[in-house]
Scaffold this active site. Structure first.
Site, PDB file in Angstrom:
ATOM      1  N   GLU A 269      37.460  49.517  44.964  1.00 19.24           N
ATOM      2  CA  GLU A 269      37.166  47.198  44.546  1.00 19.24           C
ATOM      3  C   GLU A 269      37.949  46.769  44.777  1.00 19.24           C
ATOM      4  O   GLU A 269      37.328  45.507  46.088  1.00 19.24           O
ATOM      5  CB  GLU A 269      36.777  47.953  42.928  1.00 19.24           C
ATOM      6  CG  GLU A 269      35.516  48.485  42.639  1.00 19.24           C
ATOM      7  CD  GLU A 269      35.759  49.536  41.837  1.00 19.24           C
ATOM      8  OE1 GLU A 269      36.977  50.214  42.694  1.00 19.24           O
ATOM      9  OE2 GLU A 269      34.202  50.847  41.358  1.00 19.24           O
TER      10      GLU A 269
ATOM     11  N   LYS B  17      25.552  45.235  30.517  1.00 16.07           N
ATOM     12  CA  LYS B  17      24.427  46.118  30.869  1.00 16.07           C
ATOM     13  C   LYS B  17      22.708  45.635  30.304  1.00 16.07           C
ATOM     14  O   LYS B  17      21.975  45.277  31.088  1.00 16.07           O
ATOM     15  CB  LYS B  17      24.534  47.108  30.778  1.00 16.07           C
ATOM     16  CG  LYS B  17      24.222  48.272  31.597  1.00 16.07           C
ATOM     17  CD  LYS B  17      24.106  49.846  31.400  1.00 16.07           C
ATOM     18  CE  LYS B  17      23.207  50.423  32.033  1.00 16.07           C
ATOM     19  NZ  LYS B  17      23.759  51.811  32.245  1.00 16.07           N
TER      20      LYS B  17
ATOM     21  N   PHE C 235      32.569  52.974  26.720  1.00 13.82           N
ATOM     22  CA  PHE C 235      32.892  53.762  27.073  1.00 13.82           C
ATOM     23  C   PHE C 235      33.153  52.594  28.572  1.00 13.82           C
ATOM     24  O   PHE C 235      32.673  52.333  29.064  1.00 13.82           O
ATOM     25  CB  PHE C 235      32.262  54.836  28.273  1.00 13.82           C
ATOM     26  CG  PHE C 235      32.051  55.311  29.137  1.00 13.82           C
ATOM     27  CD1 PHE C 235      33.613  56.609  29.398  1.00 13.82           C
ATOM     28  CD2 PHE C 235      31.659  55.613  30.497  1.00 13.82           C
ATOM     29  CE1 PHE C 235      34.129  56.484  30.466  1.00 13.82           C
ATOM     30  CE2 PHE C 235      31.980  56.239  31.676  1.00 13.82           C
ATOM     31  CZ  PHE C 235      33.544  57.032  31.265  1.00 13.82           C
ATOM     32  N   GLN C 236      34.575  52.954  29.423  1.00 15.45           N
ATOM     33  CA  GLN C 236      34.540  52.149  30.414  1.00 15.45           C
ATOM     34  C   GLN C 236      35.024  50.493  29.783  1.00 15.45           C
ATOM     35  O   GLN C 236      34.189  49.234  31.326  1.00 15.45           O
ATOM     36  CB  GLN C 236      33.525  52.516  32.089  1.00 15.45           C
ATOM     37  CG  GLN C 236      33.814  53.684  32.605  1.00 15.45           C
ATOM     38  CD  GLN C 236      32.923  53.428  33.762  1.00 15.45           C
ATOM     39  OE1 GLN C 236      32.019  53.486  34.121  1.00 15.45           O
ATOM     40  NE2 GLN C 236      33.477  54.690  34.769  1.00 15.45           N
TER      41      GLN C 236
ATOM     42  N   MET D 209      60.132  45.138  55.533  1.00 12.94           N
ATOM     43  CA  MET D 209      60.743  43.818  55.013  1.00 12.94           C
ATOM     44  C   MET D 209      61.408  44.059  54.397  1.00 12.94           C
ATOM     45  O   MET D 209      62.540  43.898  54.071  1.00 12.94           O
ATOM     46  CB  MET D 209      59.953  43.373  54.785  1.00 12.94           C
ATOM     47  CG  MET D 209      60.004  40.839  54.140  1.00 12.94           C
ATOM     48  SD  MET D 209      60.849  40.205  55.242  1.00 12.94           S
ATOM     49  CE  MET D 209      59.744  40.002  55.687  1.00 12.94           C
TER      50      MET D 209
END
Lengths: 173, 570
Positions: free
Chosen positions: B51, B163, B113-114, B472
């Site tokens: 993502e 949802k 959940f999640q 760097m």
């Protein structure tokens, strides 16, 4: 120098959290903060007291304005205004001390709101400085519990800071 | 009345906002949206492999096209994986809308959940965000989100949608107007202040324009050039301002700051009026603040009032849109010629730039790569860089001729940015040559996106500048940490074999004389191509201002002590 700011906020989820989180992450030092309803449904009003020596007041105002739900921010420090703080204090007050405490309360225009055999609850509203003085005076009696609301402020005179955001009924004819 | 599911409304709203492509990754809480998506073939969905890449690709798309980039993820880990890209977009003022699924309303706050509180997490790194739990709010929220993302100072907006809200049905009517009484960006700039700025610039003997990302975001490149040409004032461009003026323009001087050019930093220190537009005086530009532009009165034009006066004291503050302010300013400013001042700066430049661009040491350095790249490409490219040494060299050494051709992660400095951002750039400009340039470290932070590149047939050209170090950090260790190379030597896989595993052709270049051929080969390949440049391991980016030091105190190679600007590093 202390600055008193008044902000109008839209009542949207998270708006208070956004403001407070902004102060934290930008390192702004806020001494007092109160939020409550206004004359207009859907708009809340926040009063802030900031120490202008450690925090840039201009940045606080500008950063607050960046929040989408902040409608207006106004520094009322220089305007003639009324600032009020509300105090509830529970003092140790055996019968022998009661009258002395009641006299002090009377001088400050405070109300006794609860009395039990060895304690008393006093309510006082006034400027933050007045409240400080009262608390200093009653401290020797033994403060058992105390709470203050923080500052509310409103400018004197007929004008309002919420003008354009008011519903019709409150607007000047 | 048409009733739709929340998920269908999301698609309808995206179409109404002119979205034709999004970058995303499905999961449980966003499944209703993905269920509706095939009903809208005009919405192209690009499946990334992580993502974070969806967020950077949306940024790359937005940074190039000027349109709002869109990324989509599920709740919980999907949403948290977007966080870096959202923060990146916030720091660099990039308009993106991030759409995340949320657990069903009844589970919110119950550690479902999640579940993760993504509106809470992203609150300080979004311009605004929304949690939608009522399908009736969806059209308004989408309308507001896109409006907020693209107007004023652009930035990321996140919409988190439960949802069950995506599944709920409601009447879809896309609003035509927006009611946001607390959000009114100022575009025009105060005319009196603009007049004052013009007066100051008219009288200035050594004026300087510092142009930043705001010029590109505000599509004001033409106006900037016209203003500079009319007034004869030279232009310096911040890291994110690069490409807002052609770099071969006689008035274009280059980049200021920590790895800017000596002549540019010196011009800042010598100028009497510094006209800064669309830049925010980042610490990497200013160095030690109290010695920055110490002889100059500063005019600061920015669309964000909070930036004006935040870091430097401003003589003339102007809050407005770069394009409109420049148009007005060009109208009223006197025509002028500052060639003596420009020549003075060019003289300083002449003593140094050759050594920077053409090392004669016999080593194969990144400078060879960038010099050949500039020579061969003739300005016809878009470059996405990652973060670190290769990024600074790409900013210094490649010549950019057209707006939006240099895309990089500036404010946040996100390693792993180049490859996914370049995907977004390529999608925005399907017929142009897009190059992702990364170090060996940054490339490995998001190399999984090679699969996306192949699946979507993106003809990206990928360059890895491989020096076997986190270069760097190693440079800072060498200069400021007693050469203690702690956790910076880096083993890498065989990048050519790796590309091959994805079906991407590639070539490894280990000698300066092979650079050109590899670039030609990449260009001739119809599809993605990867070049690994195995360069000298310990080459530093110079010139440099030590962190916290004044930009007057630049040093080049510490061994070149005869150069007057060298200061010993503490």
């Amino acid at each position: 120098m202390k600055h008193t700011l008044v902000a109008l906020l839209r009542d949207q989820p998270g708006v208070l959290n956004r403001s407070v989180s902004l102060f934290r992450r930008r390192g702004f030092n806020i001494e007092s903060l109160t939020v409550g309803h206004t004359e207009t449904a859907g708009i809340s009003r926040m009063t802030l007291v900031i120490d202008g020596d450690t925090t840039s007041v201009e940045q606080v105002i500008k950063q607050l304005y960046k929040l989408i739900d902040v409608l207006k921010v106004s520094d009322v420090t220089q305007d003639p205004n009324v600032t009020r703080d509300l105090l509830l204090v529970k003092v140790y007050a055996p019968p022998a001390k009661r009258s002395e405490l009641m006299q002090l309360a009377d001088i400050f225009g405070a109300k006794i709101v609860d009395v039990v055999p060895d304690a008393m609850m006093i309510e006082l509203s006034g400027s933050p400085e007045q409240l400080d003085r009262f608390v200093d005076l009653i401290r020797p009696f033994g403060i058992r519990e105390m709470v203050r609301t923080g500052c509310l402020a409103m400018t004197r005179g007929a004008s309002t800071i919420s003008g354009p955001y008011q519903t019709q009924e409150f607007r000047a004819a | 009345m048409k009733t739709l599911t929340g998920a269908q409304m999301m698609c309808e709203a995206l179409i109404a906002e002119g979205v034709d492509v999004m970058f995303g990754y499905p999961g449980g809480a966003i499944m209703p949206f993905y269920h509706a998506l095939p009903e809208y073939p005009q919405l192209r969905h690009i499946l990334v492999r992580h993502e974070q890449a969806a967020g950077h690709a949306a940024e790359g798309y937005a940074r190039t096209s000027g349109k709002v980039g869109v990324c989509v993820a599920t709740s919980g880990p999907g949403a948290t994986n977007l966080v870096t890209a959202i923060a990146d977009a916030m720091m660099d003022s990039v308009p993106i809308v991030a759409i995340t699924g949320q657990v069903v309303t009844s589970l919110i706050g119950k550690d479902g959940f999640q579940e993760t509180d993504v509106t809470g997490i992203t609150q300080p790194i979004t311009k605004h965000n929304y949690l939608v739990t009522d399908v009736r709010d969806l059209p308004r929220v989408f309308k507001e989100a896109f409006h907020i993302a693209r107007t004023g100072r652009p930035g990321p907006v996140l919409i988190d949608i439960a949802k069950d809200t995506q599944n709920a049905r409601g009447v879809f009517e896309y609003p035509e107007t927006i009611d946001l009484p607390g959000y009114k960006p100022n575009y025009d700039g105060n005319r009196r202040q603009i007049k004052e700025a013009a007066n100051l610039l008219n009288q200035a003997k050594k004026p300087l324009i510092m142009a930043g990302h705001g010029i590109l975001l505000g599509h004001a490149s033409t106006e900037l050039r016209e203003f500079a040409e009319k007034t004869g004032i030279p232009v310096i461009t911040t890291l994110l301002g690069i490409s807002c003026i052609p770099e071969d323009h006689p008035l274009s001087l280059g980049m200021p700051g920590m790895h800017g050019w000596v002549h540019v930093n010196r011009a800042i220190q010598e100028c009497d009026v510094l006209f800064t537009i669309g830049a925010r005086f980042d610490d990497r530009v200013t160095g030690k603040l109290d010695s920055f532009a110490r002889n100059a009165k500063i005019i600061h034009v920015d669309i964000d009032p909070a930036e004006v006066g935040k870091n430097v004291v401003t003589a003339v503050p102007i809050v407005g849109d770069a394009k409109r302010v420049l148009e007005h300013l060009t109208e009223i400013a006197n025509p002028n010629d500052h060639s003596e001042w420009v020549n003075h700066i060019r003289e300083v430049q002449a003593t140094r730039s050759k050594r920077q661009r053409d090392p004669e040491s016999g080593m194969f350095t990144p400078h060879h790569v960038y010099a050949e790249f500039t020579r061969i490409m003739q300005g016809e490219f878009r470059v996405c860089t990652d973060v670190g040494q290769h990024q600074m060299w790409a900013a210094q050494l490649i010549e950019y001729m057209k707006p939006h051709t240099h895309i990089t992660s500036g404010g946040l400095g996100t390693m792993g940015f180049a490859l996914p951002a370049a995907m977004g750039v390529q999608v925005a400009c399907p017929n142009e040559e897009v190059w992702a340039i990364a170090g060996d470290g940054g490339f490995q932070m998001n190399l999984q996106e090679l699969a996306t590149v192949v699946q979507e047939s993106l003809p990206l050209k990928i360059c890895i500048i491989n020096n076997g170090y986190l270069g760097m950090v190693r440079q800072w260790q060498e200069l400021f940490h007693e050469r203690r190379y702690s956790a910076t030597p880096m083993w890498s896989p065989d990048f050519i074999k790796l590309a091959d595993a994805y079906g991407i052709p590639g070539v490894r270049v280990e000698r300066a004389e092979d650079v050109a051929e590899a670039i030609h080969q990449a260009r001739a390949t119809n599809g993605p191509f990867l070049i690994e440049f195995v360069v000298e391991r310990e080459v530093n980016v110079y010139p440099m201002v030590a962190p916290g030091a004044s930009i007057s105190d630049m040093f080049e190679d510490p061994s070149e002590v005869e150069i007057e600007d060298v200061v010993a590093v503490k």
